[in-house]
Design a protein around this motif. Structure first.
Motif, PDB file in Angstrom:
ATOM      1  N   SER A   1      28.840  56.740  36.695  1.00  0.00           N
ATOM      2  CA  SER A   1      28.580  56.988  38.114  1.00  0.00           C
ATOM      3  C   SER A   1      27.245  57.715  38.339  1.00  0.00           C
ATOM      4  O   SER A   1      26.475  57.329  39.228  1.00  0.00           O
ATOM      5  CB  SER A   1      29.736  57.770  38.744  1.00  0.00           C
ATOM      6  OG  SER A   1      29.513  57.962  40.121  1.00  0.00           O
TER       7      SER A   1
ATOM      8  N   ARG B   1      24.482  55.294  38.367  1.00  0.00           N
ATOM      9  CA  ARG B   1      24.347  54.565  39.624  1.00  0.00           C
ATOM     10  C   ARG B   1      23.683  55.432  40.694  1.00  0.00           C
ATOM     11  O   ARG B   1      22.846  54.944  41.454  1.00  0.00           O
ATOM     12  CB  ARG B   1      25.711  54.068  40.126  1.00  0.00           C
ATOM     13  CG  ARG B   1      25.526  53.127  41.306  1.00  0.00           C
ATOM     14  CD  ARG B   1      26.768  52.613  41.942  1.00  0.00           C
ATOM     15  NE  ARG B   1      26.387  51.670  42.991  1.00  0.00           N
ATOM     16  CZ  ARG B   1      27.114  51.357  44.058  1.00  0.00           C
ATOM     17  NH1 ARG B   1      28.314  51.918  44.211  1.00  0.00           N
ATOM     18  NH2 ARG B   1      26.678  50.512  44.962  1.00  0.00           N
TER      19      ARG B   1
ATOM     20  N   ILE C   1      28.102  56.347  44.481  1.00  0.00           N
ATOM     21  CA  ILE C   1      28.860  56.782  43.309  1.00  0.00           C
ATOM     22  C   ILE C   1      29.910  55.783  42.858  1.00  0.00           C
ATOM     23  O   ILE C   1      30.381  55.839  41.725  1.00  0.00           O
ATOM     24  CB  ILE C   1      29.553  58.138  43.563  1.00  0.00           C
ATOM     25  CG1 ILE C   1      30.649  57.997  44.615  1.00  0.00           C
ATOM     26  CG2 ILE C   1      28.537  59.197  43.962  1.00  0.00           C
ATOM     27  CD1 ILE C   1      31.559  59.212  44.721  1.00  0.00           C
TER      28      ILE C   1
ATOM     29  N   LEU D   1      32.223  52.714  41.569  1.00  0.00           N
ATOM     30  CA  LEU D   1      32.142  51.762  40.465  1.00  0.00           C
ATOM     31  C   LEU D   1      33.030  50.566  40.770  1.00  0.00           C
ATOM     32  O   LEU D   1      33.607  50.470  41.846  1.00  0.00           O
ATOM     33  CB  LEU D   1      32.551  52.455  39.165  1.00  0.00           C
ATOM     34  CG  LEU D   1      31.779  53.739  38.837  1.00  0.00           C
ATOM     35  CD1 LEU D   1      32.317  54.398  37.579  1.00  0.00           C
ATOM     36  CD2 LEU D   1      30.283  53.452  38.699  1.00  0.00           C
TER      37      LEU D   1
ATOM     38  N   THR E   1      29.146  49.913  36.805  1.00  0.00           N
ATOM     39  CA  THR E   1      28.468  49.947  38.093  1.00  0.00           C
ATOM     40  C   THR E   1      28.492  48.554  38.705  1.00  0.00           C
ATOM     41  O   THR E   1      28.587  47.549  37.988  1.00  0.00           O
ATOM     42  CB  THR E   1      27.004  50.381  37.939  1.00  0.00           C
ATOM     43  OG1 THR E   1      26.298  49.360  37.218  1.00  0.00           O
ATOM     44  CG2 THR E   1      26.887  51.711  37.226  1.00  0.00           C
TER      45      THR E   1
ATOM     46  N   TRP F   1      36.893  54.586  42.006  1.00  0.00           N
ATOM     47  CA  TRP F   1      36.322  55.899  42.320  1.00  0.00           C
ATOM     48  C   TRP F   1      36.321  56.787  41.078  1.00  0.00           C
ATOM     49  O   TRP F   1      37.372  56.983  40.462  1.00  0.00           O
ATOM     50  CB  TRP F   1      37.116  56.563  43.442  1.00  0.00           C
ATOM     51  CG  TRP F   1      37.021  55.790  44.714  1.00  0.00           C
ATOM     52  CD1 TRP F   1      37.972  55.004  45.287  1.00  0.00           C
ATOM     53  CD2 TRP F   1      35.860  55.698  45.564  1.00  0.00           C
ATOM     54  NE1 TRP F   1      37.490  54.435  46.442  1.00  0.00           N
ATOM     55  CE2 TRP F   1      36.205  54.840  46.638  1.00  0.00           C
ATOM     56  CE3 TRP F   1      34.582  56.264  45.517  1.00  0.00           C
ATOM     57  CZ2 TRP F   1      35.303  54.540  47.663  1.00  0.00           C
ATOM     58  CZ3 TRP F   1      33.691  55.955  46.531  1.00  0.00           C
ATOM     59  CH2 TRP F   1      34.050  55.109  47.596  1.00  0.00           C
ATOM     60  N   PRO F   2      35.156  57.316  40.685  1.00  0.00           N
ATOM     61  CA  PRO F   2      35.078  58.075  39.432  1.00  0.00           C
ATOM     62  C   PRO F   2      35.877  59.371  39.441  1.00  0.00           C
ATOM     63  O   PRO F   2      36.348  59.801  38.389  1.00  0.00           O
ATOM     64  CB  PRO F   2      33.580  58.347  39.276  1.00  0.00           C
ATOM     65  CG  PRO F   2      33.005  58.210  40.654  1.00  0.00           C
ATOM     66  CD  PRO F   2      33.840  57.168  41.332  1.00  0.00           C
TER      67      PRO F   2
END
Length: 224
Positions: A22, A25, A33, A35, A44, A139-140
């Motif tokens: 993230s 990116r 952010i 992914l 990404t 979402w990271p």
């Protein structure tokens, strides 16, 4: 698959998502952010200059603008950051401890994301613009893939998690933005650790059926 290697692999991949993939990116876009699911893992979206970075099984992958792909075994966050091209100061600040990896667990998690992504796409297929469907993102922070759908009291987050502090196994979930009238283990809204519903993340068809059942309950009367 034993829960122990599954949890260890999930934590290693989660660390890569938050600490390396993230941020790469963000470095390329300035602020993005989120992914996405990639074959055998995650990564990404395509970067502004072309190419992408992510994981495939127990490998870290870097794809150039020309489509040329290079891969290394996942070792430490610092090594991963330098491989993908994260800023050197950011890379040097990351731990150099070796991450725990398990090939079988990595494939299980990749299947979970792939099935979840398929189910989410099925849910959004034909959705009305009035329901304001959100993009599907990985979402990271929470390491889940999710979308949002519905208007007003029917709006909810639909997602698939590889596991978390309250769940050693992957699961599908629906989290209404307005709390249902009845919740608890004996109700549809049976989630543990949050308000909503959860089910095992098995195949895409079963996940989609669960999402649609939740959607029907929400649109019929705010959650039942």
């Amino acid at each position: 698959m034993d829960d122990v290697p599954l949890v260890a692999m999930r934590r290693s991949l989660h660390a890569l998502a938050e600490g390396v993939v993230s941020p790469l990116r963000v470095q390329a876009t300035g602020n993005e952010i989120a992914l996405q699911v990639r074959p055998e893992g995650f990564g990404t979206p395509d970067l502004p200059g072309g190419g992408w970075v992510g994981t495939a099984g127990t490998q870290l992958v870097r794809v150039g603008a020309d489509g040329d792909a290079k891969a290394i075994a996942i070792t430490s966050l610092r090594a991963a950051a330098r491989f993908v091209g994260l800023d050197e100061a950011a890379a040097a600040a990351l731990p150099d401890d070796t991450l725990e990896v398990h090939a079988g667990a990595a494939l299980i998690l990749a299947d979970v994301w792939a099935n979840g992504d398929e189910a989410l796409r099925g849910l959004l297929d034909g959705a009305s613009p009035a329901d304001e469907p959100a993009p599907i993102n990985l979402w990271p922070e929470h390491f889940d893939i999710a979308t949002e759908l519905g208007a007003g009291e029917t709006r909810a987050t639909y997602g698939i998690s590889p596991g978390d502090d309250d769940h050693t196994e992957p699961y599908a979930y629906v989290a209404p933005w307005t709390a249902p009238a009845e919740t608890g283990s004996a109700t549809f809204w049976n989630a543990h650790g949050f308000t909503g519903a959860e089910r095992p993340a098995e195949d895409a068809d079963e996940i989609l059926a669960f999402f649609r059942a939740a959607r029907e309950l929400l649109t019929a009367g705010g959650g039942g």
